[in-house]
Write a protein that holds these residues in place. Structure first.
Motif, PDB file in Angstrom:
ATOM      1  N   ARG B 129       0.851  -1.200   0.000  1.00  0.00           N
ATOM      2  CA  ARG B 129       0.000   0.000   0.000  1.00  0.00           C
ATOM      3  C   ARG B 129       0.891   1.256   0.000  1.00  0.00           C
ATOM      4  NH1 ARG B 129      -4.835   0.092   2.873  1.00  0.00           N
ATOM      5  NH2 ARG B 129      -6.287  -1.478   2.050  1.00  0.00           N
ATOM      6  N   LYS B 130       0.311   2.335  -0.555  1.00  0.00           N
ATOM      7  CA  LYS B 130       1.003   3.642  -0.489  1.00  0.00           C
ATOM      8  C   LYS B 130       0.641   4.270   0.865  1.00  0.00           C
ATOM      9  CE  LYS B 130       2.729   6.314  -3.532  1.00  0.00           C
ATOM     10  NZ  LYS B 130       4.119   6.808  -3.448  1.00  0.00           N
ATOM     11  N   THR B 131       1.639   4.869   1.509  1.00  0.00           N
ATOM     12  CA  THR B 131       1.363   5.420   2.855  1.00  0.00           C
ATOM     13  C   THR B 131       0.261   6.481   2.796  1.00  0.00           C
ATOM     14  OG1 THR B 131       3.054   7.046   2.363  1.00  0.00           O
ATOM     15  CG2 THR B 131       3.716   5.120   3.654  1.00  0.00           C
ATOM     16  N   THR B 132       0.208   7.223   1.688  1.00  0.00           N
ATOM     17  CA  THR B 132      -0.752   8.360   1.688  1.00  0.00           C
ATOM     18  C   THR B 132      -2.186   7.846   1.656  1.00  0.00           C
ATOM     19  OG1 THR B 132      -0.286   8.328  -0.665  1.00  0.00           O
ATOM     20  CG2 THR B 132       0.727  10.111   0.606  1.00  0.00           C
ATOM     21  N   MET B 133      -2.366   6.531   1.302  1.00  0.00           N
ATOM     22  CA  MET B 133      -3.760   6.062   1.147  1.00  0.00           C
ATOM     23  C   MET B 133      -4.216   5.338   2.416  1.00  0.00           C
ATOM     24  SD  MET B 133      -4.103   4.648  -2.722  1.00  0.00           S
ATOM     25  CE  MET B 133      -2.640   3.588  -2.636  1.00  0.00           C
ATOM     26  N   MET B 134      -3.610   5.626   3.568  1.00  0.00           N
ATOM     27  CA  MET B 134      -3.987   4.851   4.771  1.00  0.00           C
ATOM     28  C   MET B 134      -4.560   5.786   5.822  1.00  0.00           C
ATOM     29  SD  MET B 134      -0.745   2.321   5.062  1.00  0.00           S
ATOM     30  CE  MET B 134      -1.697   1.270   6.162  1.00  0.00           C
ATOM     31  N   SER B 135      -5.360   5.203   6.740  1.00  0.00           N
ATOM     32  CA  SER B 135      -5.990   6.010   7.809  1.00  0.00           C
ATOM     33  C   SER B 135      -4.924   6.387   8.830  1.00  0.00           C
ATOM     34  CB  SER B 135      -7.052   5.152   8.515  1.00  0.00           C
ATOM     35  OG  SER B 135      -6.355   4.209   9.335  1.00  0.00           O
TER      36      SER B 135
ATOM     37  N   LYS D  97      -4.336  19.522 -10.111  1.00  0.00           N
ATOM     38  CA  LYS D  97      -5.364  18.928  -9.245  1.00  0.00           C
ATOM     39  C   LYS D  97      -6.396  18.098 -10.004  1.00  0.00           C
ATOM     40  CE  LYS D  97      -3.767  20.564  -5.487  1.00  0.00           C
ATOM     41  NZ  LYS D  97      -2.979  19.642  -4.679  1.00  0.00           N
ATOM     42  N   ILE D  98      -6.624  18.415 -11.266  1.00  0.00           N
ATOM     43  CA  ILE D  98      -7.741  17.721 -11.921  1.00  0.00           C
ATOM     44  C   ILE D  98      -7.215  16.601 -12.794  1.00  0.00           C
ATOM     45  CG2 ILE D  98      -9.618  18.057 -13.593  1.00  0.00           C
ATOM     46  CD1 ILE D  98     -10.034  20.806 -12.314  1.00  0.00           C
ATOM     47  N   ALA D  99      -6.063  16.847 -13.438  1.00  0.00           N
ATOM     48  CA  ALA D  99      -5.536  15.766 -14.289  1.00  0.00           C
ATOM     49  C   ALA D  99      -5.117  14.599 -13.398  1.00  0.00           C
ATOM     50  CB  ALA D  99      -4.319  16.284 -15.051  1.00  0.00           C
ATOM     51  N   ILE D 179       1.118  25.200  -6.427  1.00  0.00           N
ATOM     52  CA  ILE D 179      -0.227  24.599  -6.239  1.00  0.00           C
ATOM     53  C   ILE D 179      -0.095  23.108  -5.989  1.00  0.00           C
ATOM     54  CG2 ILE D 179      -2.256  23.903  -7.597  1.00  0.00           C
ATOM     55  CD1 ILE D 179      -2.582  26.666  -8.541  1.00  0.00           C
ATOM     56  N   GLU D 180       0.875  22.485  -6.647  1.00  0.00           N
ATOM     57  CA  GLU D 180       1.002  21.017  -6.557  1.00  0.00           C
ATOM     58  C   GLU D 180       1.198  20.587  -5.116  1.00  0.00           C
ATOM     59  OE1 GLU D 180       4.061  18.957  -6.435  1.00  0.00           O
ATOM     60  OE2 GLU D 180       3.252  17.102  -7.259  1.00  0.00           O
ATOM     61  N   LYS D 181       1.739  21.523  -4.309  1.00  0.00           N
ATOM     62  CA  LYS D 181       2.036  21.133  -2.912  1.00  0.00           C
ATOM     63  C   LYS D 181       0.808  21.248  -2.021  1.00  0.00           C
ATOM     64  CE  LYS D 181       5.293  23.989  -2.102  1.00  0.00           C
ATOM     65  NZ  LYS D 181       6.463  24.777  -1.816  1.00  0.00           N
ATOM     66  N   ILE D 182      -0.232  21.979  -2.493  1.00  0.00           N
ATOM     67  CA  ILE D 182      -1.376  22.212  -1.593  1.00  0.00           C
ATOM     68  C   ILE D 182      -2.085  20.885  -1.327  1.00  0.00           C
ATOM     69  CG2 ILE D 182      -3.602  23.396  -1.356  1.00  0.00           C
ATOM     70  CD1 ILE D 182      -2.512  25.665  -3.027  1.00  0.00           C
ATOM     71  N   ASP D 183      -2.276  20.580  -0.036  1.00  0.00           N
ATOM     72  CA  ASP D 183      -2.890  19.304   0.363  1.00  0.00           C
ATOM     73  C   ASP D 183      -4.358  19.306  -0.062  1.00  0.00           C
ATOM     74  OD1 ASP D 183      -3.712  17.063   1.547  1.00  0.00           O
ATOM     75  OD2 ASP D 183      -2.665  17.387   3.437  1.00  0.00           O
ATOM     76  N   ASP D 184      -4.802  18.245  -0.737  1.00  0.00           N
ATOM     77  CA  ASP D 184      -6.186  18.195  -1.240  1.00  0.00           C
ATOM     78  C   ASP D 184      -7.197  18.404  -0.130  1.00  0.00           C
ATOM     79  OD1 ASP D 184      -5.161  17.853  -3.618  1.00  0.00           O
ATOM     80  OD2 ASP D 184      -5.682  15.746  -3.896  1.00  0.00           O
ATOM     81  N   ASN D 185      -6.956  17.786   1.037  1.00  0.00           N
ATOM     82  CA  ASN D 185      -8.038  17.902   2.035  1.00  0.00           C
ATOM     83  C   ASN D 185      -8.127  19.302   2.629  1.00  0.00           C
ATOM     84  OD1 ASN D 185      -5.677  17.504   3.474  1.00  0.00           O
ATOM     85  ND2 ASN D 185      -6.129  15.316   3.747  1.00  0.00           N
ATOM     86  N   LEU D 186      -7.151  20.157   2.346  1.00  0.00           N
ATOM     87  CA  LEU D 186      -7.309  21.577   2.734  1.00  0.00           C
ATOM     88  C   LEU D 186      -8.456  22.173   1.932  1.00  0.00           C
ATOM     89  CD1 LEU D 186      -3.750  23.202   2.953  1.00  0.00           C
ATOM     90  CD2 LEU D 186      -5.435  22.848   4.758  1.00  0.00           C
ATOM     91  N   SER D 190     -12.122  23.548   3.161  1.00  0.00           N
ATOM     92  CA  SER D 190     -12.683  24.891   2.878  1.00  0.00           C
ATOM     93  C   SER D 190     -14.064  24.731   2.259  1.00  0.00           C
ATOM     94  CB  SER D 190     -11.738  25.631   1.916  1.00  0.00           C
ATOM     95  OG  SER D 190     -12.498  26.411   1.020  1.00  0.00           O
ATOM     96  N   HIS D 191     -14.220  23.708   1.436  1.00  0.00           N
ATOM     97  CA  HIS D 191     -15.555  23.494   0.825  1.00  0.00           C
ATOM     98  C   HIS D 191     -16.556  23.088   1.882  1.00  0.00           C
ATOM     99  CE1 HIS D 191     -15.963  24.117  -3.412  1.00  0.00           C
ATOM    100  NE2 HIS D 191     -14.676  23.890  -3.522  1.00  0.00           N
ATOM    101  N   SER D 192     -16.110  22.199   2.780  1.00  0.00           N
ATOM    102  CA  SER D 192     -17.073  21.724   3.794  1.00  0.00           C
ATOM    103  C   SER D 192     -17.542  22.904   4.642  1.00  0.00           C
ATOM    104  CB  SER D 192     -16.405  20.677   4.686  1.00  0.00           C
ATOM    105  OG  SER D 192     -15.280  21.291   5.285  1.00  0.00           O
ATOM    106  N   LEU D 193     -16.705  23.932   4.731  1.00  0.00           N
ATOM    107  CA  LEU D 193     -17.119  25.103   5.525  1.00  0.00           C
ATOM    108  C   LEU D 193     -18.017  26.007   4.688  1.00  0.00           C
ATOM    109  CD1 LEU D 193     -13.642  25.828   7.118  1.00  0.00           C
ATOM    110  CD2 LEU D 193     -15.646  24.812   8.237  1.00  0.00           C
TER     111      LEU D 193
END
Lengths: 262, 350, 365, 291
Positions: B129-135, D97-99, D179-186, D190-193
C-alpha cells in the motif's frame, strides 16, 4: 470541487493547450510549404527538409546548442539543488542578503550582462571561448533552478528527514532517500526552464562564443539581413517531434517504471 | 535490553530557558511518560535523547554509555513522530525495511523482520500500500513498526496519538502498551493527555515550564499531587482559597461560607491555603448530615456513566462528579449537602 | 515520487544518447561549420552578414580550393556589432571585415583597420571609379577599403495597389498611402531621405529640427519599420504595405518571387550605399586577406554574385559591361546606373548620437 | 561545536559554489555596468577610456524618450504579467489537481515543448496567424467582428500577444510548482465550511500559491519589460520599448557609456517595482490570513 467547476477548468486547460500549440501547427505546416513567403499559395513539398539536411548550417548549430543546453542544465541543477539545500541551514539575515543576489542575473538586461562578461573574460585572458560561453549561460540559468528548488522547501514537511536520521541514515543518505524525492518536481521544473532558457539565450552565446562557432540562436539571429528560409521551420518541426516523443516515452517509461520500482 | 539515565539537562533557545536541571532514570523495559502542557519542554527532552538537539549542559546515558554528543543516526534509538513522518515516496514495506537496509541486513532477514513487524502491528498483507492512502491509525502503526523493526535500545514516542479520533486512540493506547511489554523495550512517551499517561505508563514525570513538578507512579501522582499545578493538571480538582484553623485537636480549613476538616501536614493557624479537592471525592446526600456543608446546584452536565454537578459552596464555585444515578436525585436550584473525607482534602500553604 | 526520479534519469540519458556522447561538451571541439581548427593549414576569419555572397558556394568554398586554406565566417547582426567584436577581443583574430560606406571612417578613427596594399590587388584597376575613389575609402593617401558591391535605398511600390505614377519622395508623406508605408528602421537613412524630400542643400548636414517635424509626420503614415529583407517581404506579400523605401536587393528578390514591384529613383535623388572590404588591424594573415579581397572583387566571383538568385550590383566594370539587359533590369541599373546618388558617409560620434536620438524620439513618440 | 554553528557551516559550504558563481559572473558585471555608466563613449580596443562623465545620466532625463518608453514598457510588462496570471492559474490548477496524477509530468512538459524551437520562429508563426487574411483575421471576419483584410499585426496589441505566448509557460510552471504542494483535504475542508470555488481560491489556494506567483511575476515582468526583439519584429512603427533603446545604444551606435547608464536606471526601476510587488503580496497575504 464541484463537478461543473472541474468541467470549466478542463475547458480552460484544453483552450490553453490549443493556444500553445496553434503556432506550433503553423510552423509545421509552413515547413511543408514550397512558397517561402507567407502561407498562400500552399504547395506541399519536402524541399525544405532536403535543404536542411544538405545545404543548411542549422543542424551542426542545433547539435552544439543542445549539447550546451544539456551540460549547462545538468551542472546548474546540481549546483542549484545543493545551494537550495544549503539555504535551509542559513540564518534569515544571510538569506535576506543572498536572495536578491541570486535573482540578479534575471534583473540585469542580458545584453549588457553579456558585454560586461565578455570584457571580464578578456581581462582575465580567456576571452571568447567555450568556457566563457558555458559560464555565461550557466549564470543566467542558475536563478531559475534556485527559485524552483528553493520553492519546494518553502513550506515542506521536514519531519521525514528526522525520521530517516533516527533510523540510522547519514546526512547524505537522508538527502538521497528523503529530501531528493521531495525536491524532484521542483528540480524537474527548474531543469526544464533552464534548458529552455539556455537553448534560446542569444545574447550570452553571441558575445561569448569563439569566432566562427555558432549555436542555433546565433545562426538564426544573424539571418537578420537575409531573412529566414523555411528550413528553419523544418528543423523546428523535427525538434518538436523529437521532444514530444521523448516526453511521451518518458511518461510511458515513468509510468511503467512506477510499477517496477513501485 | 537497556536503561536510560538523564543527568541535569539544561537547554535555552536564545534567552528563554526551556529545560532547567532535568534528571531522571528509566529502568530496563519500563514505560515512562513525560506529561505536561504544550510548550513545557517535554518534546525538547525527547529531541535531546534522540540527538536531534544538543543540550547546553547535562548528559544522556544508555546502558551507562554517554551518547549526549553522538549524532542521531548512530544512537540506535527508535522514534515515532507526532505526524508519523512516513516517507511519502515509499510503500509500507519500503518504509519499514528502510532502517534494516541501512544496517546492510540480507534480503531474507529483511523480509522476515518486516513480516514480524507487520504481524506485530496487525497490518499483514498491506505491505504494497502507499502510505498516503492509509488512515491515521494505520499510519501510526506503520510508524511504530518502522521504529521497532531495527530493535532499538530505547523507543521514543512524541505525542503519537494526538492526531487520532477518540475511539482509535484508546485502542492504540492499549495496543502500544501491549506491544511495548511484548517486546520489553525501554520507552519514553511524551503526551499532554493525562488519561493516556495514566493508562499506559509504569511511571510518569510531570513537567511544567521546564522543571520537574513530580515524578511518581500514576496512582500516587493522581491521588497525592505535590503541588496545586499537579492536582489541577491530573483530573479536574477544585482549587479553593481557605484559612487554616484549629479547634482543639483537629485541624480545619475555613473558606468563605464553608469549613472542612483535614489531616494536618504543615502550616500554622491563620496560614492562607490553597485547598484541592477532586470532584469525585465528595460524599453527597439530600439531607444534612454530620458537619456536611450546604451546596446549591446550578447546572448538571451529563456525560454517560458520570455526571458533573456545578454549583455554589458558600461563596465559592465548586464542581462535583458523581455517577449519573445519584445525580438524578438532585434538582437544579435545590440544596444538597456535601462532605469530602479528611484524607482527600489536600492543601498547600501559599 | 519514485516515478519522477526515474523520469529525471531517463530524461538526461535520453537527451545525452540523442546528441551523441555529451562528453564534457563545454570544451570539446565540435564539427560546427567553420570551427577554427588549427590543423596547420592557413585560416582566414571573415566578418560578414550571413548569406550575403561571401559564404555562398561560389564564395568561400571556391576560395578555399583556390588557395588551399580554411575560411571561417563570423557573422554579425549590425555593422556596429562588427566593430564591437573587434574592440572586445577581435583584434588579432579577425582578418577581413565588411564595413558599409558609413562605417569606414569610424573603423579608421577607432584604429580598427589597416591600409590595403592595392598594388597587390590584380582586379583593383577594373573597379568602378566612383566607388573606388569614395572619399572615406582613401584616407591621407592610403586605401583602407576596397568596394565590393553597392546599392540604393530608393523608393519602391506595388503598382497593382499604387495605381498612379510615383516620381518623388513626397508620396511617402501623401496621406493617400497612410498606413501602407514600410520604412527602413535606420536613423541615417531616415534623416537623409527626409533631407532629400525637404530639398536640403547637403543631405549629410540637414537642419535637424525641420527634419524632425516631417519625420514625425512620416512616422504617422508608416505601418512597418523593417530592418531585414524578411521584415519587408512578409508584409509586402500580405499586401499590408504597398510603398516605401527598400534596398535594391529587396526589389530584386521581390521580382524573383513573382511579386510586381516598381523601383524608381525619385527626382530629388536617392540614397546610395556601398559595402567595402577592409583588413582588420594586426590581422593574423595579411597576405591571405589581400588574396581574399582580390578574389572577392575578381570577375569570377562578381559575375556569380551579380547573377545569382539574390543578385547584387557588381563594382567590377568588366562584369558590369558583360551583363545582359535582363540581368541589368534585375539589378535596376538599366539603362544606366542612377545618376543623382547621395552616398551615405561616415558621421562623427556626436552627430551619429544626435541623429540616433532624433530617430529614437520619433519612434518613441 | 554547538549544533547551530555546525548547521551554518554546512549550509554555507553547500551554498558556496553558487554564491561564488554569482559573485564572479553577476555581481562583478553589475559593478562593471555601474562603472561603464560613468565613462564617456566607449572603451578603446586597448582598454583606454575617453574620460569620466555624468552626462550619460543627464542625457537620459534631458528628453522624454527614456521616461516615456520606460512607462510604456512597464505598462506592457504589467498587462502581459496580469494576463499570464489569469490564464496560468486555471491551467496550473487543472494540471496539478484535476488531471490524473500519472499525467502531471507529461502535461507540464507539454507546456515547454514550444521552446524547443526558437523564439524568433515562434514570433514568425504568430505573425502568420495575426497577419491580414491570416487565421485570426479570417476567424474574426467570419464572426463579423473585424474586416479580414486589416490586421492587428505591427501594433502594441501584437507585441502583447506575442509576449503573452512566450512567457505563459514560465508562469504556468511557477504556479504549478506551488499549487502542486497544496494538500487536497485543505480544499475539501474549505468546501465543507461552505466556501464556493471563488472563496476557496481567495482564502486557501491564493495565499498558498503566493511564493510560486511571486517567482512567476519575477520571471515574466522583468524580461518582458526589457524585451527588444518582439517590439522590433512585431511592434510596427510605434512598437518601440525601452529594451530597443538600450539595444540601439549597444548595437546601432556604439556608445557603451550611455547604454550602460540606461540599463542601470532600468535596473533600479525594476528592482523598486519588484520590491513593491513583494510588499503588496505579503500585505495581501496577511490581510487574507487575518494576521
Amino acid at each position: 470541487m464541484s463537478k461543473s467547476f472541474n468541467r470549466v477548468i478542463k475547458v480552460i486547460m484544453v483552450l490553453t493547450y490549443v493556444i500553445i500549440f496553434l503556432p506550433i501547427a503553423v510552423i509545421i505546416l509552413m515547413s511543408f510549404n514550397n512558397n517561402e513567403y507567407g502561407m498562400m499559395p500552399f504547395e506541399f513539398s519536402f524541399k525544405w527538409y532536403q535543404y536542411l539536411f544538405t545545404k543548411s548550417e542549422l543542424l551542426p548549430a542545433t547539435i552544439l546548442s543542445l549539447k550546451l543546453a544539456v551540460s549547462v542544465c545538468l551542472v546548474t541543477v546540481i549546483i542549484g539543488t545543493i545551494s537550495a539545500l544549503g539555504m535551509q541551514y542559513l540564518p534569515r539575515k544571510i538569506l535576506m542578503f543572498f536572495q536578491p543576489i541570486s535573482q540578479l542575473p534575471i534583473i540585469i538586461p542580458w545584453l549588457v550582462q553579456s558585454i560586461a562578461l565578455l570584457l571580464l573574460f578578456n581581462f582575465v585572458g580567456i576571452g571568447r571561448s567555450y568556457v566563457s560561453m558555458f559560464f555565461g549561460n550557466l549564470i543566467v540559468v542558475l536563478p531559475y533552478v534556485l527559485m524552483m528548488v528553493a520553492g519546494r522547501f518553502a513550506d515542506a514537511d521536514r519531519t521525514p528527514e528526522d525520521a530517516a536520521r533516527m533510523l540510522g541514515a547519514k546526512p547524505f543518505k537522508v538527502f538521497v532517500d528523503v529530501i531528493f524525492p521531495m525536491l524532484l518536481p521542483g528540480i524537474i521544473s527548474g531543469a526544464l526552464m533552464s534548458f529552455m532558457v539556455c537553448f534560446n539565450a542569444f545574447c550570452m552565446q553571441y558575445y561569448l562564443a569563439p569566432f566562427g562557432i555558432r549555436t542555433l540562436p546565433i545562426e538564426i539571429y544573424t539571418l537578420v539581413k537575409v531573412g529566414y528560409k523555411p528550413d528553419l521551420n523544418a528543423l523546428a518541426s523535427i525538434l518538436i517531434l523529437m521532444s514530444t516523443l521523448i516526453v511521451l516515452a518518458l511518461n510511458k517509461l515513468g509510468y511503467s517504471a512506477k510499477k517496477l520500482f513501485g | 535490553m537497556s536503561n536510560l539515565i538523564v543527568n541535569n539537562l539544561n537547554k535555552s533557545f536564545g534567552d528563554n530557558k526551556v529545560l532547567d536541571n532535568i534528571s531522571f532514570k528509566v529502568e530496563d523495559g519500563k514505560f515512562l511518560s513525560l506529561l505536561g502542557p504544550s510548550g513545557c519542554g517535554k518534546t525538547t527532552i525527547l529531541r535531546i535523547i534522540n540527538g536531534l538537539e544538543y543540550p547546553d549542559s547535562g548528559a544522556v546515558l544508555v546502558n551507562g554509555k554517554d551518547i549526549t554528543k553522538l549524532s542521531a543516526e548512530k544512537r540506535n534509538i527508535g522514534m515515532v513522530f507526532q505526524n508519523y513522518a512516513l516517507f511519502p515516496n515509499m510503500t509500507i514495506e519500503k518504509n519499514i525495511a528502510y532502517g534494516l537496509k541501512l544496517r546492510k541486513k540480507s534480503k531474507a532477514e529483511i523480509k522476515e523482520k518486516v513480516d514480524w513487524a507487520l504481524k506485530l502491528v496487525h497490518l499483514e498483507g498491506m505491505e504494497h500500500r502507499k502510505t498516503t492512502m492509509m488512515s491515521g491509525g494505520q499510519q501510526q502503526r506503520v510508524a511504530l513498526a518502522r521504529a521497532l523493526v531495527i530493535e532499538p535500545d530505547i523507543l521514543l514516542l512524541d505525542e503519537p496519538l494526538s492526531a487520532l479520533d477518540r475511539k482509535i486512540r484508546s485502542e492504540m493506547q492499549y495496543e502500544i502498551r501491549n506491544i511495548q511489554q511484548k517486546v520489553g523495550i525501554t520507552t519514553v512517551f511524551v503526551t499532554h493527555d493525562q488519561e493516556e499517561a495514566l493508562t499506559m505508563s509504569d511511571e510518569i514525570i510531570l513537567i511544567n515550564k521546564g522543571i520537574i513538578e513530580q515524578q511518581s507512579d500514576p496512582w500516587n501522582l493522581y491521588n497525592h499531587p505535590v503541588s496545586a499545578f499537579a492536582s489541577d493538571f491530573l483530573g479536574k480538582a477544585n482549587l479553593l482559597d481557605a484559612e487554616l484553623i484549629n479547634n482543639g485537636d483537629n485541624w480545619l480549613a475555613k473558606g468563605n461560607g464553608w469549613v472542612f476538616p483535614l489531616e494536618y501536614k504543615s502550616g500554622k493557624v491563620g496560614d492562607k491555603l490553597t485547598v484541592a479537592i477532586r470532584g469525585e471525592h465528595f460524599t453527597i446526600r439530600l439531607e444534612p448530615f454530620e458537619n456536611a456543608q450546604e451546596f446549591t446546584v446550578s447546572k448538571k452536565i451529563f456525560s454517560g456513566p458520570t455526571c458533573k454537578i456545578m454549583g455554589k459552596l458558600g461563596e465559592d464555585k465548586v464542581e462535583l462528579t458523581c455517577i449519573s444515578l445519584d445525580a438524578e436525585k438532585c434538582e437544579i436550584g435545590g440544596k444538597i449537602y456535601i462532605m469530602p473525607p479528611k484524607v482527600n482534602v489536600l492543601y498547600f500553604v501559599k | 515520487m519514485k516515478k519522477s526520479a526515474t523520469i529525471l534519469l531517463a530524461l538526461t540519458t535520453a537527451a545525452a544518447l540523442m546528441l551523441t556522447a555529451c562528453s564534457g561538451s563545454s570544451n570539446s571541439s565540435t564539427k560546427a561549420s567553420g570551427s577554427s581548427g588549427d590543423t596547420g593549414e592557413k585560416t582566414l576569419v571573415v566578418a560578414n552578414w550571413k548569406g550575403y555572397g561571401s559564404d555562398a558556394d561560389y564564395g568561400a568554398p571556391a576560395f578555399e580550393k583556390l588557395y588551399n586554406c580554411k575560411v571561417v565566417h563570423q557573422y554579425f547582426t549590425s555593422e556596429d556589432e562588427m566593430l564591437t567584436m573587434l574592440q572586445t577581443g577581435g583584434m588579432g583574430k579577425i582578418d577581413v571585415i565588411l564595413p558599409n560606406s558609413t562605417y569606414i571612417k569610424t573603423a579608421y578613427d577607432e584604429g580598427l583597420i589597416q591600409p590595403i596594399d592595392t598594388s597587390k590587388l590584380t582586379n583593383y584597376k577594373n573597379l568602378n571609379d566612383t566607388w573606388k575613389n569614395f572619399s572615406d575609402a582613401n584616407i591621407d593617401g592610403k586605401t583602407y577599403a576596397v568596394p565590393w558591391t553597392w546599392g540604393t535605398t530608393s523608393l519602391g511600390y506595388n503598382p497593382d495597389i499604387v495605381k498612379d505614377k510615383i516620381t518623388s519622395w513626397s508620396s511617402l508623406w501623401d496621406p493617400k498611402y497612410a498606413g501602407k508605408i514600410g520604412f527602413f528602421d535606420d536613423y541615417e537613412t531616415a534623416i537623409m531621405t527626409t533631407a532629400l524630400y525637404l530639398k536640403e542643400p547637403d543631405p549629410m548636414k540637414p537642419d535637424l529640427d525641420k527634419v524632425k517635424d516631417s519625420l514625425l509626420q512620416l512616422k504617422k503614415n508608416t505601418k512597418v519599420l523593417w530592418s531585414s529583407y524578411d521584415d519587408y517581404l512578409k508584409p509586402y506579400a500580405a499586401n499590408e504595405i504597398a510603398i516605401g523605401n527598400m534596398w535594391t536587393g529587396t526589389a530584386t528578390q521581390l521580382t524573383k518571387a513573382k511579386h510586381s514591384v516598381a523601383y524608381i529613383t525619385p527626382d530629388e535623388g536617392t540614397i546610395g550605399w556601398g559595402d567595402f572590404w577592409s583588413i582588420a588591424k594586426n590581422a593574423p594573415d595579411y597576405d591571405l586577406a589581400l588574396k581574399w579581397v582580390d578574389f572577392m572583387t575578381g570577375e569570377q566571383f562578381q559575375t556569380a554574385f551579380a547573377t545569382g538568385d539574390n543578385a547584387h550590383c557588381p563594382v567590377n566594370n568588366l562584369v558590369t559591361d558583360k551583363l545582359t539587359t535582363d540581368q541589368k533590369k534585375d539589378l535596376w541599373i538599366y539603362p544606366s546606373t542612377p545618376s543623382k546618388i547621395y552616398i551615405e558617409q561616415a558621421l562623427d560620434t556626436q552627430t551619429r548620437q544626435a541623429w540616433l536620438n532624433v530617430w529614437n524620439t520619433i519612434k518613441a513618440s | 561545536m554547538p549544533n547551530s554553528d555546525k548547521k551554518i557551516t554546512r549550509g554555507s559550504l553547500l551554498v558556496a559554489p553558487s554564491s561564488l558563481l554569482l559573485l564572479c559572473f553577476s555581481v562583478i558585471p553589475l559593478f562593471m555596468l555601474i562603472f561603464f555608466s560613468f565613462i564617456n563613449g566607449n572603451i578603446g580596443p586597448d582598454g583606454s577610456i575617453a574620460g569620466y562623465t555624468t552626462n550619460n545620466f543627464t542625457m537620459i532625463f534631458s528628453d522624454s524618450t527614456f521616461t516615456k518608453l520606460m512607462f510604456k514598457s512597464l505598462g506592457i510588462g504589467i498587462v502581459v504579467t496580469l494576463i499570464c496570471v489569469i490564464i496560468a492559474y486555471p491551467a496550473a490548477w487543472g494540471i496539478a489537481k484535476i488531471a490524473k496524477a500519472k499525467n502531471h509530468n507529461l502535461l507540464i512538459m507539454l507546456v515547454i515543448i514550444p521552446f524547443f524551437t526558437s523564439q524568433i520562429l515562434l514570433i514568425y508563426s504568430i505573425m502568420v496567424i495575426l497577419q491580414a487574411k491570416g487565421l485570426l483575421m479570417s476567424l474574426l471576419g467570419f464572426l463579423k467582428l473585424a474586416d479580414p483584410a486589416t490586421s492587428i499585426l505591427y501594433s502594441n496589441v501584437a507585441v502583447i500577444i506575442v509576449l503573452i505566448y512566450e512567457y505563459l509557460p514560465y508562469m504556468i510552471l511557477c504556479i504549478y510548482n506551488s499549487i502542486e504542494k497544496i494538500d487536497d483535504n485543505l480544499i475539501y475542508a474549505s468546501h465543507s465550511l461552505g466556501a464556493g470555488w471563488f472563496k476557496t481560491f481567495v482564502n486557501v489556494v491564493f495565499p498558498m500559491s503566493m511564493p510560486g506567483l511571486l517567482s512567476g511575476i519575477m520571471l515574466v515582468l522583468v524580461p518582458v519589460t526589457g524585451s527588444f526583439v518582439e517590439p522590433g519584429l512585431v511592434g510596427g512603427s510605434n512598437g518601440m520599448m525601452v529594451g530597443s533603446l538600450i539595444n540601439s545604444q549597444f548595437s546601432t551606435v556604439l556608445n557603451m557609456g550611455y547604454g550602460a547608464a540606461i540599463s542601470f536606471v532600468f535596473l533600479i526601476i525594476i528592482s523598486i517595482i519588484m520590491g513593491i510587488v513583494r510588499v503588496l503580496m505579503s500585505r495581501a497575504n496577511r490581510s487574507i490570513g487575518g494576521a
